[in-house]
Design a protein around this motif. Structure first.
Motif, mmCIF file in Angstrom:
data_model
loop_
_atom_site.group_PDB
_atom_site.id
_atom_site.type_symbol
_atom_site.label_atom_id
_atom_site.label_comp_id
_atom_site.label_asym_id
_atom_site.label_seq_id
_atom_site.Cartn_x
_atom_site.Cartn_y
_atom_site.Cartn_z
ATOM 1 N N VAL A 148 80.922 26.843 -3.561
ATOM 2 C CA VAL A 148 81.424 25.534 -3.164
ATOM 3 C C VAL A 148 80.379 24.506 -3.589
ATOM 4 O O VAL A 148 79.170 24.792 -3.624
ATOM 5 N N ASP A 149 80.839 23.324 -3.958
ATOM 6 C CA ASP A 149 79.934 22.323 -4.528
ATOM 7 C C ASP A 149 78.762 22.001 -3.609
ATOM 8 O O ASP A 149 77.643 21.755 -4.079
ATOM 9 N N SER A 150 78.975 22.000 -2.322
ATOM 10 C CA SER A 150 77.935 21.568 -1.378
ATOM 11 C C SER A 150 76.740 22.514 -1.303
ATOM 12 O O SER A 150 75.696 22.144 -0.767
ATOM 13 N N VAL A 151 76.883 23.722 -1.856
ATOM 14 C CA VAL A 151 75.771 24.678 -1.782
ATOM 15 C C VAL A 151 75.220 25.019 -3.159
ATOM 16 O O VAL A 151 74.217 25.744 -3.261
ATOM 17 N N THR A 152 75.836 24.537 -4.192
ATOM 18 C CA THR A 152 75.387 24.860 -5.550
ATOM 19 C C THR A 152 73.948 24.430 -5.742
ATOM 20 O O THR A 152 73.572 23.306 -5.421
ATOM 21 N N GLY A 153 73.147 25.363 -6.249
ATOM 22 C CA GLY A 153 71.739 25.094 -6.460
ATOM 23 C C GLY A 153 70.867 25.457 -5.275
ATOM 24 O O GLY A 153 69.639 25.520 -5.398
ATOM 25 N N ARG A 154 71.497 25.706 -4.114
ATOM 26 C CA ARG A 154 70.715 26.094 -2.916
ATOM 27 C C ARG A 154 71.043 27.512 -2.466
ATOM 28 O O ARG A 154 70.204 28.182 -1.886
ATOM 29 N N PHE A 155 72.262 27.945 -2.702
ATOM 30 C CA PHE A 155 72.717 29.273 -2.291
ATOM 31 C C PHE A 155 72.872 30.135 -3.538
ATOM 32 O O PHE A 155 73.299 29.650 -4.591
ATOM 33 N N PHE A 156 72.579 31.428 -3.374
ATOM 34 C CA PHE A 156 72.713 32.355 -4.501
ATOM 35 C C PHE A 156 73.279 33.666 -3.985
ATOM 36 O O PHE A 156 72.679 34.305 -3.134
ATOM 37 N N ILE A 157 74.425 34.055 -4.523
ATOM 38 C CA ILE A 157 75.058 35.303 -4.113
ATOM 39 C C ILE A 157 74.724 36.388 -5.121
ATOM 40 O O ILE A 157 74.671 36.147 -6.332
ATOM 41 N N SER A 158 74.486 37.576 -4.628
ATOM 42 C CA SER A 158 74.212 38.723 -5.492
ATOM 43 C C SER A 158 74.713 39.983 -4.796
ATOM 44 O O SER A 158 75.050 39.953 -3.608
ATOM 45 N N ARG A 159 74.738 41.064 -5.546
ATOM 46 C CA ARG A 159 75.179 42.326 -4.965
ATOM 47 C C ARG A 159 74.411 43.479 -5.595
ATOM 48 O O ARG A 159 73.987 43.406 -6.754
ATOM 49 N N ASP A 160 74.269 44.539 -4.834
ATOM 50 C CA ASP A 160 73.669 45.773 -5.308
ATOM 51 C C ASP A 160 74.695 46.871 -5.037
ATOM 52 O O ASP A 160 74.817 47.345 -3.898
ATOM 53 N N ASN A 161 75.431 47.246 -6.049
ATOM 54 C CA ASN A 161 76.496 48.228 -5.861
ATOM 55 C C ASN A 161 75.963 49.610 -5.515
ATOM 56 O O ASN A 161 76.667 50.401 -4.879
ATOM 57 N N ALA A 162 74.750 49.904 -5.905
ATOM 58 C CA ALA A 162 74.154 51.195 -5.546
ATOM 59 C C ALA A 162 73.872 51.273 -4.051
ATOM 60 O O ALA A 162 73.831 52.368 -3.476
ATOM 61 N N LYS A 163 73.679 50.108 -3.435
ATOM 62 C CA LYS A 163 73.400 50.057 -2.003
ATOM 63 C C LYS A 163 74.595 49.577 -1.189
ATOM 64 O O LYS A 163 74.489 49.380 0.023
ATOM 65 N N ASN A 164 75.708 49.335 -1.862
ATOM 66 C CA ASN A 164 76.906 48.836 -1.162
ATOM 67 C C ASN A 164 76.596 47.596 -0.341
ATOM 68 O O ASN A 164 77.041 47.455 0.816
ATOM 69 N N THR A 165 75.861 46.687 -0.929
ATOM 70 C CA THR A 165 75.407 45.509 -0.192
ATOM 71 C C THR A 165 75.569 44.250 -1.030
ATOM 72 O O THR A 165 75.286 44.262 -2.237
ATOM 73 N N VAL A 166 76.003 43.191 -0.375
ATOM 74 C CA VAL A 166 76.053 41.876 -0.993
ATOM 75 C C VAL A 166 75.108 40.967 -0.208
ATOM 76 O O VAL A 166 74.946 41.113 1.004
ATOM 77 N N TYR A 167 74.473 40.050 -0.926
ATOM 78 C CA TYR A 167 73.469 39.177 -0.335
ATOM 79 C C TYR A 167 73.858 37.713 -0.536
ATOM 80 O O TYR A 167 74.565 37.362 -1.477
ATOM 81 N N LEU A 168 73.356 36.892 0.355
ATOM 82 C CA LEU A 168 73.446 35.454 0.175
ATOM 83 C C LEU A 168 72.065 34.870 0.457
ATOM 84 O O LEU A 168 71.621 34.852 1.605
ATOM 85 N N GLN A 169 71.391 34.468 -0.605
ATOM 86 C CA GLN A 169 70.105 33.795 -0.476
ATOM 87 C C GLN A 169 70.368 32.323 -0.223
ATOM 88 O O GLN A 169 71.087 31.680 -1.012
ATOM 89 N N ILE A 170 69.818 31.803 0.856
ATOM 90 C CA ILE A 170 70.071 30.417 1.234
ATOM 91 C C ILE A 170 68.735 29.681 1.250
ATOM 92 O O ILE A 170 67.858 30.003 2.045
#
Length: 122
Positions: A61-83
């Motif tokens: 969403v535009d309001s978080v672009t540049g501040r939030f970063f989503i990533s995932r590690d499929n080997a660990k079955n985990t998704v992350y949100l760096q804020i």
């Protein structure tokens, strides 16, 4: 069936950072697009970010672009949100969700976690 469990929320001062995690059960994690949404009392659940199954494509969403970063590690079955650079208006319960497409639409996600509270003080 996919079960999702979020963690990493908390109380942080404005300008601070958090990393939210969402651990998923099941063997087919990589086949799901994953999304992060947030909700404050009295308001509708809001799209924040999404990532496709391989992790090669993401949307925000535009309001978080540049501040939030989503990533995932499929080997660990985990998704992350760096804020990063948190603002008081980021205060909300943050939910992760799994669905068949990387969309911004709440109803397109079939599986949801219980949420984790993020509170940003000014």
């Amino acid at each position: 069936q996919v079960q999702l469990v979020e963690s990493g929320g908390g109380l942080v001062q404005a300008g601070g950072s958090l990393r939210l995690s969402c651990a998923a059960s099941g063997r087919t994690f990589s086949s799901y697009a994953m999304g992060w949404f947030r909700q404050v009392p009295g308001k509708e659940r809001e799209f924040v970010a999404a990532i496709n199954g391989s992790g090669g494509s993401a949307a925000y969403v535009d309001s978080v672009t540049g501040r939030f970063f989503i990533s995932r590690d499929n080997a660990k079955n985990t998704v992350y949100l760096q804020i990063d650079s948190l603002k008081p208006e980021d205060t909300a319960v943050y939910y992760c969700a799994a669905g068949n497409g990387m969309t911004r639409v709440v109803s397109n996600y079939a599986y949801w976690g219980q949420g984790t509270q993020v509170t940003v003080s000014s």
